[in-house]
Design a protein around this motif. Structure first.
Motif, mmCIF file in Angstrom:
data_model
loop_
_atom_site.group_PDB
_atom_site.id
_atom_site.type_symbol
_atom_site.label_atom_id
_atom_site.label_comp_id
_atom_site.label_asym_id
_atom_site.label_seq_id
_atom_site.Cartn_x
_atom_site.Cartn_y
_atom_site.Cartn_z
ATOM 1 N N ILE A 339 0.986 -1.170 -0.051
ATOM 2 C CA ILE A 339 -0.131 -0.091 0.171
ATOM 3 C C ILE A 339 0.846 1.177 0.096
ATOM 4 C CG2 ILE A 339 -1.707 1.367 1.191
ATOM 5 C CD1 ILE A 339 -2.398 -1.906 2.512
ATOM 6 N N LEU A 340 0.814 2.080 -1.137
ATOM 7 C CA LEU A 340 2.033 3.014 -1.326
ATOM 8 C C LEU A 340 1.472 4.486 -1.463
ATOM 9 C CD1 LEU A 340 3.986 0.938 -3.872
ATOM 10 C CD2 LEU A 340 4.664 1.402 -1.506
ATOM 11 N N TYR A 341 2.203 5.281 -0.802
ATOM 12 C CA TYR A 341 1.661 6.625 -1.117
ATOM 13 C C TYR A 341 2.694 7.571 -1.668
ATOM 14 C CZ TYR A 341 3.517 6.639 3.756
ATOM 15 O OH TYR A 341 4.339 6.592 4.870
ATOM 16 N N PRO A 342 2.518 8.861 -2.048
ATOM 17 C CA PRO A 342 3.447 9.507 -2.548
ATOM 18 C C PRO A 342 4.558 9.897 -1.584
ATOM 19 C CG PRO A 342 1.536 10.313 -3.379
ATOM 20 C CD PRO A 342 1.175 9.423 -2.377
ATOM 21 N N TRP A 343 5.936 10.072 -2.181
ATOM 22 C CA TRP A 343 6.107 10.466 -3.498
ATOM 23 C C TRP A 343 6.898 9.250 -4.301
ATOM 24 C CZ3 TRP A 343 3.590 14.533 -5.014
ATOM 25 C CH2 TRP A 343 3.214 15.488 -4.062
ATOM 26 N N GLY A 344 6.802 9.063 -5.376
ATOM 27 C CA GLY A 344 7.257 7.997 -6.185
ATOM 28 C C GLY A 344 8.715 8.545 -6.854
ATOM 29 N N TYR A 345 8.685 9.826 -7.038
ATOM 30 C CA TYR A 345 9.866 10.532 -7.794
ATOM 31 C C TYR A 345 10.930 10.483 -7.058
ATOM 32 C CZ TYR A 345 9.329 14.961 -5.703
ATOM 33 O OH TYR A 345 9.168 16.124 -4.819
ATOM 34 N N ASP A 346 10.742 10.269 -5.697
ATOM 35 C CA ASP A 346 12.124 10.943 -4.757
ATOM 36 C C ASP A 346 11.774 10.156 -3.465
ATOM 37 O OD1 ASP A 346 14.330 13.047 -4.577
ATOM 38 O OD2 ASP A 346 13.365 12.869 -2.641
ATOM 39 N N ARG A 347 12.568 9.839 -2.649
ATOM 40 C CA ARG A 347 12.202 9.304 -1.139
ATOM 41 C C ARG A 347 11.848 10.340 -0.451
ATOM 42 N NH1 ARG A 347 15.005 4.424 -2.160
ATOM 43 N NH2 ARG A 347 16.593 4.858 -3.683
ATOM 44 N N LYS A 348 11.506 11.420 -0.634
ATOM 45 C CA LYS A 348 10.818 12.533 0.160
ATOM 46 C C LYS A 348 9.443 12.002 0.502
ATOM 47 C CE LYS A 348 12.122 16.049 -2.285
ATOM 48 N NZ LYS A 348 12.658 17.252 -2.960
ATOM 49 N N VAL A 349 8.588 12.749 1.326
ATOM 50 C CA VAL A 349 7.259 12.209 1.452
ATOM 51 C C VAL A 349 6.580 13.913 1.806
ATOM 52 C CG1 VAL A 349 7.319 10.237 2.660
ATOM 53 C CG2 VAL A 349 7.844 12.259 3.886
ATOM 54 N N PRO A 350 5.221 13.776 1.274
ATOM 55 C CA PRO A 350 4.589 15.068 1.442
ATOM 56 C C PRO A 350 4.232 15.514 2.730
ATOM 57 C CG PRO A 350 3.140 13.225 0.604
ATOM 58 C CD PRO A 350 4.279 12.590 0.888
ATOM 59 N N PRO A 351 3.696 16.575 2.939
ATOM 60 C CA PRO A 351 3.710 17.227 4.291
ATOM 61 C C PRO A 351 2.859 16.394 5.249
ATOM 62 C CG PRO A 351 3.594 18.934 2.542
ATOM 63 C CD PRO A 351 3.715 17.789 1.981
ATOM 64 N N ASP A 352 1.686 15.848 4.678
ATOM 65 C CA ASP A 352 0.635 15.150 5.266
ATOM 66 C C ASP A 352 0.889 13.813 5.416
ATOM 67 O OD1 ASP A 352 0.032 14.881 2.567
ATOM 68 O OD2 ASP A 352 -2.156 15.119 2.869
ATOM 69 N N TYR A 353 2.123 13.255 5.230
ATOM 70 C CA TYR A 353 2.328 12.019 5.014
ATOM 71 C C TYR A 353 1.779 10.973 6.291
ATOM 72 C CZ TYR A 353 6.275 11.703 8.518
ATOM 73 O OH TYR A 353 7.094 11.795 9.371
ATOM 74 N N ARG A 354 1.781 11.660 7.378
ATOM 75 C CA ARG A 354 1.109 11.141 8.667
ATOM 76 C C ARG A 354 -0.387 10.403 8.392
ATOM 77 N NH1 ARG A 354 4.414 14.859 11.023
ATOM 78 N NH2 ARG A 354 6.042 13.776 12.046
ATOM 79 N N ASP A 355 -1.050 11.495 7.873
ATOM 80 C CA ASP A 355 -2.413 10.830 7.606
ATOM 81 C C ASP A 355 -2.428 10.033 6.674
ATOM 82 O OD1 ASP A 355 -3.060 13.236 9.029
ATOM 83 O OD2 ASP A 355 -3.610 14.341 7.132
ATOM 84 N N LEU A 356 -1.476 9.891 5.560
ATOM 85 C CA LEU A 356 -1.560 8.989 4.453
ATOM 86 C C LEU A 356 -1.081 7.427 5.227
ATOM 87 C CD1 LEU A 356 -0.140 10.924 1.404
ATOM 88 C CD2 LEU A 356 -2.306 10.123 1.723
ATOM 89 N N ASN A 357 -0.316 7.687 5.932
ATOM 90 C CA ASN A 357 0.329 6.373 6.506
ATOM 91 C C ASN A 357 -0.854 5.979 7.516
ATOM 92 O OD1 ASN A 357 2.825 4.753 6.870
ATOM 93 N ND2 ASN A 357 2.343 5.208 8.765
ATOM 94 N N SER A 358 -1.397 6.661 8.204
ATOM 95 C CA SER A 358 -2.325 5.882 9.164
ATOM 96 C C SER A 358 -3.500 5.521 8.368
ATOM 97 C CB SER A 358 -2.938 7.038 10.197
ATOM 98 O OG SER A 358 -3.781 7.601 9.966
ATOM 99 N N VAL A 359 -3.930 6.130 7.394
ATOM 100 C CA VAL A 359 -5.109 5.518 6.618
ATOM 101 C C VAL A 359 -4.607 4.080 5.823
ATOM 102 C CG1 VAL A 359 -6.551 5.651 4.591
ATOM 103 C CG2 VAL A 359 -6.660 7.471 6.258
ATOM 104 N N GLY A 360 -3.328 4.437 5.427
ATOM 105 C CA GLY A 360 -2.686 3.039 4.855
ATOM 106 C C GLY A 360 -2.670 1.924 5.918
ATOM 107 N N GLN A 361 -2.244 2.233 6.931
ATOM 108 C CA GLN A 361 -2.211 0.917 8.023
ATOM 109 C C GLN A 361 -3.788 0.651 8.164
ATOM 110 O OE1 GLN A 361 0.632 -0.100 9.059
ATOM 111 N NE2 GLN A 361 1.925 1.430 8.805
ATOM 112 N N LYS A 362 -4.533 1.501 8.283
ATOM 113 C CA LYS A 362 -6.103 0.988 8.355
ATOM 114 C C LYS A 362 -6.451 -0.056 7.215
ATOM 115 C CE LYS A 362 -7.926 4.940 11.190
ATOM 116 N NZ LYS A 362 -8.496 5.862 10.907
ATOM 117 N N ILE A 363 -5.989 0.419 6.150
ATOM 118 C CA ILE A 363 -6.072 -0.295 4.969
ATOM 119 C C ILE A 363 -5.590 -1.934 5.123
ATOM 120 C CG2 ILE A 363 -5.786 -0.838 2.477
ATOM 121 C CD1 ILE A 363 -5.516 2.272 1.972
#
Ligand SMILES: [Zn+2]
Length: 446
Positions: A339-363
């Motif tokens: 279950i992958l969230y951005p970014w793909g172009y670089d190993r950086k993450v977007p400012p709201d990555y915590r939200d993306l990660n927590s919903v990712g864990q719920k998935i």
């Protein structure tokens, strides 16, 4: 022979011809169809190897094998993973194994003969059984085999006709070869102007489990809509759902009729093996960067420019036309169970990555709770490898969609892309569980 009996004989022969004619044409049309059905690219003797490549030198050596066309990377070279899945065609098997021994990379043979695996993967119904099924159910779809574009599109039309108050079909553009890009819209609350969620499958042609799982999820949401949308606590019914189950219909058909392992679209198809653009490198956010190629012969060819392909342009135009109402964007691929969230172009993450990660864990949790497999959650480039021009980066970076995910479905490498059809329903249930989690999160967005 007398004139009278000659006439009689001619009549007999004519009658015999008339009786046999339908059989002859049936036979010839069946063999024509068989010829069309049987993929012309044979993978007899081709092998899938799992190579132990733990050192950077070994990884570089495998990268060179890929660039020279000796192997096709199935799993990608992941920095923190010790193994790489590579597919080797029969004429290179001995040579590649020798090169692997030279760099002291051990390997295991995962699939001994790819053509055997391909032949066992997809048991299809005969045309007679199909017609029976169609008569009984009103459409040709099953989730016991991988179906062609026409069956899936027919099923979407069937749903729109059968549930006109719940869903509708629209064509958002067409492919290089003119096939429609068909979207099913599910609108449980009826009115328009609501928050929306976008779901697509099949951007990469050979990842058959993706369109199969996406179509399974939309079947469930439509045919069992009471169960999914009218639960007391559920807010899923407040969304508009847009499904594009086959984002690359030309490539998908090509993978059925010509080359099971075709990945790209069919741009410049007359160029043979160097045809096609990787649609998941053609989106216009940080286009042309790491993990994509300017070489049309490569599997990760990014295209002439961003959105040079009608398939990617149609998706971006449609999603943009919905403005800020789109709160989630989920694109299904295979394989690896990520279950992958951005970014793909670089190993950086977007400012709201915590939200993306927590919903990712719920998935991942929801998938486990429906009896599914174990999925790894993380940002694309950091979890796998950098890849620029992906649809997820564009959805997050340009369309500014909050919950953007690439989900790599089953399996973890036992079958890879050649996942037998018996896994469609388990995988479809995983996709459905994922969509329900993201849908709840999307519906709660301001
Ligand atoms: Zn893919």
């Amino acid at each position: 022979m007398e004139a009278g009996s000659r006439v009689l004989w001619r009549r007999y022969l004519a009658l015999l011809f008339l009786i046999l004619l339908p059989f002859c044409s049936a036979l010839s049309s069946r063999s024509a169809r068989d010829a069309e059905e049987a993929p012309t690219t044979s993978y007899a003797g081709a092998q899938l190897l799992r190579v132990n490549a733990s050192t950077p030198e070994q990884k570089d050596a495998i990268r060179r094998l890929e660039e020279s066309g000796d192997v096709d990377l199935w799993s990608g070279i992941v920095s923190h993973k010790k193994t790489v899945d590579v597919m080797v065609k029969s004429d290179k098997v001995q040579d590649v194994k020798q090169k692997l021994r030279k760099i002291r990379a051990e390997y295991a043979i995962v699939i001994n003969n790819l053509q055997d695996a391909i032949q066992k993967e997809n048991p299809v119904l005969s045309e007679a059984e199909m017609l029976l099924l169609e008569g009984r159910k009103g459409h040709r779809m099953t989730w016991h085999s991988y179906h062609r574009v026409s069956d899936m599109h027919g099923y979407m039309d069937f749903l729109a006709q059968t549930y006109p108050r719940l869903c509708s079909v629209m064509t958002i553009g067409s492919s290089v070869e003119g096939r429609p890009l068909k979207v099913l819209k599910i609108s449980p609350a009826g009115s328009t102007g609501k928050k929306a969620i976008w779901i697509d499958g099949g951007i990469h042609a050979r990842e058959w489990i993706s369109p199969a799982s996406v179509s399974f999820a939309l079947k469930e949401l439509v045919e069992n809509h009471d169960m999914h949308f009218n639960g007391k606590e559920s807010t899923l019914g407040s969304l508009d759902w847009y499904f594009l189950p086959i984002a690359n219909p030309d490539g998908y058909e090509h993978s059925h009729s010509q080359d099971r392992l075709w990945r790209k679209n069919r741009h410049d198809a007359h160029k043979g093996s160097c045809a096609g653009t990787d649609l998941n490198r053609n989106f216009g956010y940080r286009w042309g960067g790491a993990g994509s190629s300017r070489d049309p012969c490569r599997e990760i060819y990014a295209g002439r420019n961003a959105f040079s392909e009608p398939e990617t342009a149609a998706i971006s135009n449609f999603v943009k036309s919905k403005g800020q109402s789109v709160k989630a964007y989920i694109t299904f691929h295979s394989y690896g169970q990520y279950i992958l969230y951005p970014w793909g172009y670089d190993r950086k993450v977007p400012p709201d990555y915590r939200d993306l990660n927590s919903v990712g864990q719920k998935i991942a949790q929801a998938i486990r709770s429906v009896g599914g497999g174990s999925y790894t959650v993380g940002s694309s480039a950091a979890t796998l490898y950098p890849a620029s021009g992906g649809s997820d980066d564009w959805a997050k970076g340009s369309a500014r969609i909050k919950y953007t995910y690439t989900i790599e479905l089953r399996d973890t490498g036992r079958y890879g892309f050649i996942l037998p059809a018996e896994y469609i329903i388990p995988s479809g249930n995983e996709a459905l569980a994922a969509l329900k989690v993201v849908g709840e999160a999307a519906s709660q967005e301001p």
